[in-house]
Design an enzyme around this catalytic site. Structure first.
Site, mmCIF file in Angstrom:
data_model
loop_
_atom_site.group_PDB
_atom_site.id
_atom_site.type_symbol
_atom_site.label_atom_id
_atom_site.label_comp_id
_atom_site.label_asym_id
_atom_site.label_seq_id
_atom_site.Cartn_x
_atom_site.Cartn_y
_atom_site.Cartn_z
ATOM 1 N N CYS A 96 0.833 -1.213 0.000
ATOM 2 C CA CYS A 96 0.000 0.000 0.000
ATOM 3 C C CYS A 96 0.871 1.267 0.000
ATOM 4 C CB CYS A 96 -0.994 -0.066 1.146
ATOM 5 S SG CYS A 96 -2.435 0.983 0.862
ATOM 6 N N HIS A 125 -3.406 -5.649 2.269
ATOM 7 C CA HIS A 125 -3.070 -5.838 3.678
ATOM 8 C C HIS A 125 -3.595 -7.217 4.070
ATOM 9 C CE1 HIS A 125 -2.167 -1.541 4.160
ATOM 10 N NE2 HIS A 125 -3.268 -1.277 3.483
HETATM 11 N N1 GLN Z 1 -2.128 6.839 2.308
HETATM 12 C C1 GLN Z 1 -2.214 5.951 1.178
HETATM 13 C C2 GLN Z 1 -3.554 5.956 0.473
HETATM 14 O O1 GLN Z 1 -4.573 6.262 1.041
HETATM 15 C C3 GLN Z 1 -1.853 4.543 1.633
HETATM 16 C C4 GLN Z 1 -2.856 3.962 2.570
HETATM 17 C C5 GLN Z 1 -2.432 2.657 3.178
HETATM 18 O O2 GLN Z 1 -1.242 2.362 3.252
HETATM 19 N N2 GLN Z 1 -3.364 1.886 3.684
HETATM 20 O O3 GLN Z 1 -3.598 5.648 -0.700
#
Ligand code: GLN
EC number: 6.3.5.13
Length: 250
Positions: free
Chosen positions: A92, A207
């Site tokens: 992510c 995740h």
């Molecule tokens: N901040 C990033 C987004 O919203 C990554 C989010 C995350 O790692 N869950 O795309």
């Protein structure tokens, strides 16, 4: 120093949704095969040792991932590790930070440029279960099992020609939505793309933690780090992992 060293990169800023668990899964799967493995957390402000066997970066909030990108670019250790072909898993925000650039806090921020990918914004935050079929690109050629995870991101990641998707989405959003992909000439490739594979880097929006849900992907990274073929790793029968996959892939 252990026989297998796993770098957990900036866990205090890149570690949402239990992504630190990816390093735990790698260590445990190595230990179950008799390999002396240890996790080396690298904190913000510390230099990333460039000769660890593999590296994990997790997800993070926008502000946190700006800090991570700035530190990792200034430090250079992770980039040198990638150039040396050491396997890196980015999840992510980790994926976005490894790309060319991403949007956060209303700005365009430079990434490490280890993946030919640019992250803009989705129209609506993507949240939920996601599944994909591996593309088997590059170092993921031996993946045969469907991938499962949980996504929560606003970033829409467009892959350039240097990167291949990790998977084709069968449920969920993945790298980007129809609106973002409509603007690019290879929209179909972008529409169903999940994650990225380039050189020794594997990145995903999943995740879960992703390696707990996808043991074959964990073993692929381990095999690469140990310099053996995936098929050379002793199989592990873990009933609870099979149960988890059955639940999530139905
Ligand atoms: N901040 C990033 C987004 O919203 C990554 C989010 C995350 O790692 N869950 O795309």
């Amino acid at each position: 120093m252990a026989d297998l060293t796993i770098g957990l990169v900036l866990p205090e800023v890149l570690g949402t949704y239990g992504d630190d668990g990816n390093a735990l899964v790698l260590r445990q799967r190595a230990r179950m095969r008799g390999v002396d493995a240890e996790i080396l957390p690298v904190k913000l402000g510390e230099s990333v040792p460039e000769s660890l066997d593999l590296y994990c970066l997790g997800g993070g909030e926008d502000t946190a991932q700006i800090l991570a990108a700035e530190h990792l670019i200034a430090d250079g250790g992770l980039t040198r590790a990638a150039w040396a072909g050491r396997p890196i898993l980015g999840v992510c925000a980790g994926l976005q930070v490894l790309g060319e650039s991403f949007r956060a806090g209303g700005r365009v921020i430079d990434g490490l440029g280890l993946i030919d990918a640019t992250t803009v914004a989705l129209q609506t935050r993507a949240i939920g279960e996601i599944t994909s079929t591996p593309t088997r690109a590059g170092l993921t050629a031996d993946l045969t099992e469907p991938l499962t995870g949980f996504e929560n991101h606003l970033g829409a990641t467009l892959l350039g020609p240097g990167a291949e998707p990790l998977g084709r989405v069968t449920r969920g959003i993945g790298n980007c939505d129809v609106a973002a992909s409509a603007d690019v000439s290879d929209g179909t490739r972008q529409r169903f793309a999940e994650g990225a594979v380039q050189g020794s880097v594997i990145a995903t929006y999943m995740h879960g933690p992703v390696l707990a849900r996808n043991p074959q992907l964990a073993d692929l990274l381990l095999a690469r780090a140990m310099g053996v073929a995936l098929g050379e790793l002793e199989p592990l029968e873990i009933a609870v992992v099979d149960k988890l996959r059955l639940e999530r892939l139905k």
